[in-house]
Design a protein around this motif. Structure first.
Motif, short mmCIF file in Angstrom:
data_model
loop_
_atom_site.label_atom_id
_atom_site.label_comp_id
_atom_site.label_asym_id
_atom_site.label_seq_id
_atom_site.Cartn_x
_atom_site.Cartn_y
_atom_site.Cartn_z
N TYR A 202 0.92 -1.19 -0.08
CA TYR A 202 -0.15 -0.06 -0.17
C TYR A 202 0.84 1.14 0.02
CZ TYR A 202 0.32 -0.49 5.17
OH TYR A 202 0.83 -0.69 6.43
N ARG A 215 4.35 13.39 2.32
CA ARG A 215 2.85 12.98 2.10
C ARG A 215 2.72 11.55 2.46
NH1 ARG A 215 -1.36 15.33 -0.79
NH2 ARG A 215 -3.10 14.03 -0.39
N ILE A 216 3.61 10.56 2.10
CA ILE A 216 3.63 9.46 2.58
C ILE A 216 3.90 9.19 3.84
CG2 ILE A 216 4.88 7.22 2.08
CD1 ILE A 216 5.18 8.08 -0.80
N ARG A 219 0.69 11.07 5.84
CA ARG A 219 -0.73 10.41 5.78
C ARG A 219 -0.79 9.09 5.89
NH1 ARG A 219 -4.89 13.35 4.24
NH2 ARG A 219 -5.69 11.46 3.08
N HIS A 220 0.44 8.17 5.39
CA HIS A 220 0.31 6.99 5.24
C HIS A 220 1.21 6.03 6.31
CE1 HIS A 220 -1.86 7.20 1.41
NE2 HIS A 220 -1.30 8.34 1.38
N ILE A 221 2.14 6.70 6.60
CA ILE A 221 3.10 5.96 7.73
C ILE A 221 2.75 6.20 9.02
CG2 ILE A 221 5.30 5.60 8.38
CD1 ILE A 221 5.88 4.80 5.84
N PRO A 223 -0.07 7.39 10.39
CA PRO A 223 -1.32 6.35 11.09
C PRO A 223 -1.20 5.16 11.47
CG PRO A 223 -2.09 7.74 8.87
CD PRO A 223 -0.33 7.89 9.13
N ILE A 224 -0.06 4.60 10.82
CA ILE A 224 0.13 3.09 11.31
C ILE A 224 0.78 3.19 12.55
CG2 ILE A 224 1.51 1.14 10.73
CD1 ILE A 224 -0.72 1.41 8.74
N PRO A 227 -1.08 4.36 16.82
CA PRO A 227 -1.47 3.47 18.15
C PRO A 227 -0.49 3.17 18.75
CG PRO A 227 -2.62 2.96 16.00
CD PRO A 227 -1.57 3.87 15.42
N LEU A 304 -5.95 -0.93 20.43
CA LEU A 304 -5.34 -0.30 19.31
C LEU A 304 -4.46 -1.13 18.58
CD1 LEU A 304 -4.69 3.22 20.90
CD2 LEU A 304 -6.54 2.53 19.51
N PRO A 306 -2.71 -2.93 15.93
CA PRO A 306 -3.11 -3.32 14.66
C PRO A 306 -3.00 -4.80 14.33
CG PRO A 306 -1.19 -2.16 14.57
CD PRO A 306 -1.39 -2.11 16.09
N GLY B 94 -2.42 -6.82 1.28
CA GLY B 94 -1.22 -5.91 1.79
C GLY B 94 -1.30 -4.97 0.89
N SER B 95 -2.38 -4.76 -0.05
CA SER B 95 -1.93 -3.46 -0.79
C SER B 95 -3.16 -2.51 -0.68
CB SER B 95 -2.26 -3.87 -2.28
OG SER B 95 -3.48 -4.32 -2.44
N LEU B 96 -3.84 -2.47 0.26
CA LEU B 96 -4.79 -1.29 0.71
C LEU B 96 -4.46 -1.00 2.22
CD1 LEU B 96 -8.35 -2.78 -0.33
CD2 LEU B 96 -6.64 -1.31 -1.61
N HIS B 97 -4.31 0.28 2.43
CA HIS B 97 -3.94 0.69 3.60
C HIS B 97 -4.99 0.54 4.96
CE1 HIS B 97 -2.83 3.67 6.85
NE2 HIS B 97 -1.51 3.82 5.97
N LYS B 99 -6.06 1.58 7.59
CA LYS B 99 -6.25 2.72 8.27
C LYS B 99 -7.26 3.52 7.57
CE LYS B 99 -4.50 1.56 12.28
NZ LYS B 99 -4.77 1.60 13.69
N HIS B 100 -7.17 3.05 6.20
CA HIS B 100 -8.01 4.08 5.31
C HIS B 100 -9.31 3.39 4.46
CE1 HIS B 100 -4.08 6.52 4.14
NE2 HIS B 100 -4.47 6.80 5.13
N GLU B 108 -6.91 9.68 -2.36
CA GLU B 108 -5.62 10.09 -2.37
C GLU B 108 -4.92 10.49 -4.02
OE1 GLU B 108 -4.39 10.78 0.20
OE2 GLU B 108 -2.07 10.90 0.31
N ARG B 155 -8.45 1.90 -7.57
CA ARG B 155 -7.23 2.64 -7.31
C ARG B 155 -6.34 2.87 -8.54
NH1 ARG B 155 -3.86 1.09 -2.56
NH2 ARG B 155 -3.23 -0.55 -3.75
#
Lengths: 309, 265
Positions: A202, A215-216, A219-221, A223-224, A227, A304, A306, B94-97, B99-100, B108, B155
């Motif tokens: 992802y 941005r990665i 917004r993407h790292i 949030p992971i 928690p 929380l 994951p 594995g290819s979708l986030h 938390k999104h 995005e 996507r």
């Protein structure tokens, strides 16, 4: 597989139905559902509720200190010094005749402020440094992690002592010193978490979409990682409170006559044999609040984490 | 055949250094025409996925030359390429986030490229992959494997690329779902006039989808042949024949499935 949505749950009213509905119609509902399911998991754990209860009590005590305090926390009256716990003075009086319950209530404000400020400084700083190091790798990673190593190689309290010695004693400097010792473990945690996801498909997908590194990361790292950072900082709260109390105890944190629990404990030590409540009461307060944060942190991990879906 | 959309010349990718140097891709060249489905087949580790990662721009450490839609693939990140080439990954888990929501994932790329009419684009692309708009606010853990892969395809389509790189798009899915996703990909290709490069280790999938296939082994392209030649057994290399026969039993079953699904659709 068909693309239709199952609507076996009737759509008629009620907040609960909305929170559990199969068909989600807005982003707000999706988020509310996630929160609600998390809360249900959290609430099913009695220790979690005890931890939450203690932390909420601390917050309420801090907010409503003027209402719950029975006396002025600074008013001295030498004719009523070292009185044991009684109806008039619930937790007794100290060596200057000040009411210990009132001082503990006002001291909750100081403890809460320390904990909040340290969390607000250390968590974002650690998160940013850890994710940047983990995602960019290379020499950025090496430089940032060696910096972390330097900070981690000192025991927290010793480092805080050194900072306070350099900055001068006082509550603000104690907070800064503690925050400076609290971020490195968080940075390391965030980096480890980042390393496990940076090669994920992802992340590759959003790179292919043309996203910038910033941005990665944001917004993407992040949030992971958030928690586990929240869990870590909550579990660290106990240590932060103890370090603050320790600095207060050594006379390097909050200064008299401020009712900081560690400072109270420190002065109470001299009267330990004759008047145990001087040291015991703030000590119990520190113990209970530390325990509360630990219980809350454990429970948050269950909700929380994951990995436990 | 019209001018090639993808043209790769002497592509080399190696990992490691010194004694542990591995030539994952060792001088591969191929061309893919507009609207064609080009298959890359081989055992795992033969370098087929590495080719996709290089020409998509995910891996920038390669030598040789590659052009897609007349545009040379740069050796650094090139955001403009995102609107020309996109990729669908093997594992939809594995290819979708995690938390999104579906909407966030689809929004995005729109945000990154500052496109307008985001909501309408999302509706359109969800319909295209056969998901109702009610899926917009779902999280990946609320979706099945097939639904996740549809979201991943959506996507990839949302920036309206000309080329889709498919990295084993069905191998992580149930056999029945595999046929559905393959048919979906065929339909989308027809509607959008896309060009596909499909990586697979499964001749059943290759035969169902592709016009031409290249057989790879140890980072080298052994031969390129049309599906016609493949089906009639006109391969030059024994390796190709072995690989083909090894997967033949399985592929017959899959083809029957795919045909049934076609007939049902």
């Amino acid at each position: 597989m068909t693309a239709e949505v199952r609507t076996d749950r009737p759509a008629h009213g009620g907040l609960r139905a909305w929170l559990l509905a199969e068909t989600v119609t807005s982003p707000a509902q999706a988020r509310a559902q996630k929160l609600y399911l998390g809360w249900r998991r959290f609430a099913s754990n009695p220790l979690a509720l005890i931890g939450l209860g203690i932390v909420v009590t601390l917050i309420l005590l801090a907010i409503f200190a003027p209402l719950v305090a029975t006396h002025d926390p600074f008013a001295q009256s030498l004719d009523r010094r070292l009185l044991p716990p009684s109806g008039a003075h619930w937790l007794g009086t100290d060596e200057l005749g000040r009411d210990i319950w009132s001082r503990i209530a006002y001291g909750a404000r100081i403890t809460l402020m320390i904990v909040l400020l340290v969390a607000l400084i250390a968590a974002p700083l650690g998160l940013l440094i850890g994710t940047v190091a983990g995602y960019l790798g290379g020499w950025v990673d090496v430089a940032l992690m060696r910096l972390v190593d330097v900070f981690l190689s000192f025991p927290g309290l010793i480092l805080a002592l050194a900072f306070v010695a350099a900055l001068g004693s006082g509550l603000e400097n104690a907070i800064i010193a503690i925050a400076l010792t609290a971020w490195p473990p968080i940075a390391r945690l965030a980096r480890a978490e980042t390393l496990t996801v940076r090669r994920a498909d992802y992340i590759a997908a959003v790179r292919l979409a043309g996203a910038s590194d910033l941005r990665i990361i944001v917004r993407h790292i992040m949030p992971i990682c958030i928690p586990s950072v929240i869990i870590r900082i909550t579990l660290n709260m106990a240590g932060i409170i103890l370090t603050a109390a320790g600095l207060g105890f050594l006379g390097l944190g909050a200064q008299p006559p401020s009712p900081e629990w560690g400072a109270m404990l420190s002065t109470g030590r001299a009267y330990m044999l004759g008047s145990w409540w001087l040291a015991a009461m703030p000590g119990i307060a520190i113990l209970v609040v530390s325990l509360g944060f630990n219980l809350l942190g454990d429970a948050l991990r269950d909700v929380l984490d994951p990995r436990a879906s | 055949m019209s001018a090639p959309v993808i043209s790769v010349r002497d592509l080399r990718v190696s990992f490691g250094r010194g004694a542990s140097l591995i030539h994952a891709v060792d001088g591969v060249s191929f061309e893919v025409a507009e609207g064609e489905v080009f298959g890359l087949v081989g055992e795992s580790g033969c370098g087929k996925s590495t080719i996709l990662r290089a020409i998509s721009g995910l891996n920038t450490e390669w030598t040789g030359s590659a052009t897609i839609a007349g545009r040379p693939v740069a050796h650094r990140r090139d955001p403009a390429m995102a609107r020309i080439v996109q990729m669908v990954f093997q594992d939809p888990y594995g290819s979708l986030h995690p938390k999104h929501t579906v909407e966030t994932a689809l929004m995005e790329p729109i945000r990154i490229h500052g496109l307008d009419n985001g909501a309408r684009r999302i509706d359109r692309v969800l319909t295209e992959v056969g998901l109702s708009p009610a899926f917009r606010y779902r999280y990946p853990h609320q979706l099945s494997g097939g639904q996740r892969q549809r979201v991943a395809i959506a996507r990839a389509l949302i920036l309206e690329p000309r080329v889709l790189l498919l990295d084993e798009p069905t191998s992580a899915l149930d056999v029945s779902v595999q046929a559905e996703i393959l048919n979906l990909l065929s339909d989308i290709k027809r509607m959008e006039n896309l060009t596909y490069v499909l990586v697979s280790h499964d001749f059943g999938v290759i035969a169902h989808m592709c016009d031409r296939v290249a057989v790879m082994n140890h980072g080298v392209m052994l031969e390129e042949l049309t599906i016609e030649d493949l089906m009639r057994g006109r391969m030059r290399h024994d390796y190709t024949r072995e690989l083909y026969e090894a997967s033949a039993g399985y592929s017959r079953r899959l083809e029957t499935r795919a045909d049934e699904a076609d007939a049902a659709a």
